[in-house]
Write a protein that holds these residues in place. Structure first.
Motif, mmCIF file in Angstrom:
data_model
loop_
_atom_site.group_PDB
_atom_site.id
_atom_site.type_symbol
_atom_site.label_atom_id
_atom_site.label_comp_id
_atom_site.label_asym_id
_atom_site.label_seq_id
_atom_site.Cartn_x
_atom_site.Cartn_y
_atom_site.Cartn_z
ATOM 1 N N PRO A 167 0.840 -1.155 0.037
ATOM 2 C CA PRO A 167 -0.064 -0.081 -0.089
ATOM 3 C C PRO A 167 0.825 1.245 0.003
ATOM 4 O O PRO A 167 0.487 2.147 -0.554
ATOM 5 C CB PRO A 167 -0.738 -0.209 1.124
ATOM 6 N N GLY A 168 2.005 1.485 0.517
ATOM 7 C CA GLY A 168 2.992 2.415 0.606
ATOM 8 C C GLY A 168 2.440 3.477 1.520
ATOM 9 O O GLY A 168 1.448 3.164 2.499
ATOM 10 N N TYR A 169 2.876 4.535 1.606
ATOM 11 C CA TYR A 169 2.501 5.673 2.683
ATOM 12 C C TYR A 169 1.150 6.589 2.327
ATOM 13 O O TYR A 169 0.841 7.310 3.032
ATOM 14 C CB TYR A 169 3.859 6.708 2.798
ATOM 15 N N ALA A 170 0.800 6.255 0.865
ATOM 16 C CA ALA A 170 -0.325 7.422 0.602
ATOM 17 C C ALA A 170 -1.721 6.524 0.637
ATOM 18 O O ALA A 170 -2.696 7.372 0.280
ATOM 19 C CB ALA A 170 0.172 7.804 -0.871
ATOM 20 N N TYR A 171 -1.704 5.332 1.159
ATOM 21 C CA TYR A 171 -3.042 4.481 1.098
ATOM 22 C C TYR A 171 -4.021 5.062 1.595
ATOM 23 O O TYR A 171 -5.031 5.120 1.124
ATOM 24 C CB TYR A 171 -2.773 3.189 1.264
ATOM 25 N N VAL A 172 -3.962 5.672 2.561
ATOM 26 C CA VAL A 172 -4.986 6.318 3.494
ATOM 27 C C VAL A 172 -5.631 7.521 2.580
ATOM 28 O O VAL A 172 -6.601 7.525 2.462
ATOM 29 C CB VAL A 172 -4.416 6.814 4.858
ATOM 30 N N LEU A 173 -4.809 8.290 1.646
ATOM 31 C CA LEU A 173 -5.181 9.227 1.229
ATOM 32 C C LEU A 173 -5.884 8.981 0.027
ATOM 33 O O LEU A 173 -6.837 9.352 -0.546
ATOM 34 C CB LEU A 173 -4.084 10.287 0.972
ATOM 35 N N GLN A 228 -15.206 15.991 6.942
ATOM 36 C CA GLN A 228 -15.021 15.462 8.242
ATOM 37 C C GLN A 228 -13.693 14.321 8.021
ATOM 38 O O GLN A 228 -12.861 14.097 8.840
ATOM 39 C CB GLN A 228 -16.072 14.684 8.835
ATOM 40 N N ALA A 229 -13.936 13.685 6.707
ATOM 41 C CA ALA A 229 -12.937 12.671 6.436
ATOM 42 C C ALA A 229 -11.577 13.383 6.371
ATOM 43 O O ALA A 229 -10.620 12.821 6.789
ATOM 44 C CB ALA A 229 -13.092 11.970 5.060
ATOM 45 N N GLN A 230 -11.565 14.526 5.683
ATOM 46 C CA GLN A 230 -10.197 15.325 5.596
ATOM 47 C C GLN A 230 -9.626 15.623 6.990
ATOM 48 O O GLN A 230 -8.340 15.532 7.295
ATOM 49 C CB GLN A 230 -10.470 16.315 4.599
ATOM 50 N N SER A 231 -10.698 15.806 7.743
ATOM 51 C CA SER A 231 -9.946 16.240 9.410
ATOM 52 C C SER A 231 -9.291 15.287 9.937
ATOM 53 O O SER A 231 -8.464 15.607 10.855
ATOM 54 C CB SER A 231 -11.408 16.958 10.003
ATOM 55 N N PHE A 232 -9.701 13.852 9.550
ATOM 56 C CA PHE A 232 -8.988 12.751 10.153
ATOM 57 C C PHE A 232 -7.297 12.961 9.960
ATOM 58 O O PHE A 232 -6.521 12.105 10.571
ATOM 59 C CB PHE A 232 -9.302 11.380 9.792
ATOM 60 N N VAL A 233 -6.901 13.352 8.790
ATOM 61 C CA VAL A 233 -5.619 13.574 8.441
ATOM 62 C C VAL A 233 -4.960 15.133 8.305
ATOM 63 O O VAL A 233 -4.043 15.289 8.256
ATOM 64 C CB VAL A 233 -5.208 13.109 7.216
ATOM 65 N N THR A 234 -5.628 16.101 9.116
ATOM 66 C CA THR A 234 -5.420 17.237 9.050
ATOM 67 C C THR A 234 -5.373 17.954 10.410
ATOM 68 O O THR A 234 -4.618 17.935 11.295
ATOM 69 C CB THR A 234 -6.129 18.160 8.125
#
Ligand SMILES: [Zn+2]
Length: 302
Positions: free
Chosen positions: A262-268, A284-290
């Motif tokens: 998956p690498g480092y970008a899979y979540v995104l 809200q989804a974006q807030s999980f990574v920001t």
């Protein structure tokens, strides 16, 4: 604090809070457990950058090959801001004899030195405490000293504590032990929550105010990733969306993009779109990574 110097909280951008760039897990994973290829690391980190990622928290500790100078080189070459961890991992990686001989405050002194001066003879400073581990469903004697030292280093520096709490619901006694040392649960990230298949446990954690890290996203089986979608949605429905963190915990060669992982970008690239397809509000989804990881790192919000 990143391995290339301080970064303002509002410049952190998209943050992955539980990853490993260089790591040595060969004692458990003979074939795939060593990440030591700097060329490959740069390539993988650039793929993260290209997918919109800007900050990665590397929770590799000395027991598993922490390399501050290599992390700095990788950060400089890739443009990814890397936040380095400090502290002690978990049994059976711990040097139990050393823990027997060394007082909690002396252990804490070493963490504080990593945070204020630099780690392993470099001037590369740690920006988070962790991942502080308990190997099983209880906290061993050596691990208890490690947790107390982490708490005291937190009291002296204000840095967030991130834990390893895999498979068993050991995040609860971890929070309890840290609270005994005066740590506010809101300054704690309990890790590997998605590896504990008990939604009631996830809920019990967030009710105490800590962040929960669903951090095996894409690096586990497709079943596990499906379950992680359910876990996230359950916490959102219960009103705890602001305490959710997402990451992949890349720690094996098989996890890298170059080897088909998956690498480092899979979540995104994959997981956030899945959450949105499952009905989650895109903002809200974006807030999980920001917002969430920024608040978890700085102690702001909540
Ligand atoms: Zn990890």
């Amino acid at each position: 604090m990143t391995v290339t110097g301080p970064v303002a909280a509002d410049q952190l951008g998209v943050v992955l809070p539980h990853e490993h760039v260089f790591i040595d897990l060969v004692s458990e994973y003979r074939g795939s457990g060593l990440l030591n290829d700097e060329h490959l690391a740069r390539q993988e980190l650039r793929a993260l950058r290209a997918a919109g990622g800007s900050t990665l928290v590397d929770l590799t500790l000395d027991e598993i090959g922490r390399d501050p100078a290599a992390l700095r080189r990788a950060g400089e070459a890739s443009g990814v801001s890397i936040i380095m961890g400090c502290g002690h991992y978990r049994d059976p990686y711990l040097d139990r004899g050393w823990f027997d001989r060394t007082a909690v405050d002396a252990i804490a002194d070493e963490l504080v030195r990593d945070i204020t001066e630099g780690a392993r003879g470099t001037n590369v400073r740690a920006g988070i405490i962790g991942e502080i581990g308990a190997d099983r469903g209880y906290i061993s004697a050596a691990e208890e000293r490690s947790f107390r030292a982490a708490a005291r280093a937190h009291a002296r520096t204000g840095l967030t504590i991130s834990t390893h709490a895999a498979r068993w619901p050991v995040g609860i006694p971890q929070l309890q032990l840290l609270a005994e040392e005066g740590v506010d649960p809101r300054r704690v990230i309990v890790g590997h929550t998605d590896s504990v298949p008990i939604p009631g446990y996830h809920l019990a954690l967030v009710r105490q105010g800590c962040y929960v890290s669903f951090d095996s996203i894409g690096t586990g089986s497709p079943y596990d990733t499906d379950r992680a979608v359910d876990y996230v949605l359950e916490l959102v429905r219960a009103g705890f969306g602001a305490q959710i963190l997402l990451s992949q915990d890349v720690c094996l060669r098989d996890h890298l993009k170059a080897t088909g992982g998956p690498g480092y970008a899979y979540v995104l690239t994959d997981f956030l779109p899945r959450l949105i397809a499952a009905g989650l509000d895109p903002e809200q989804a974006q807030s999980f990574v920001t917002d969430n990881p920024r608040n978890a790192l700085t102690g702001a919000g909540g």
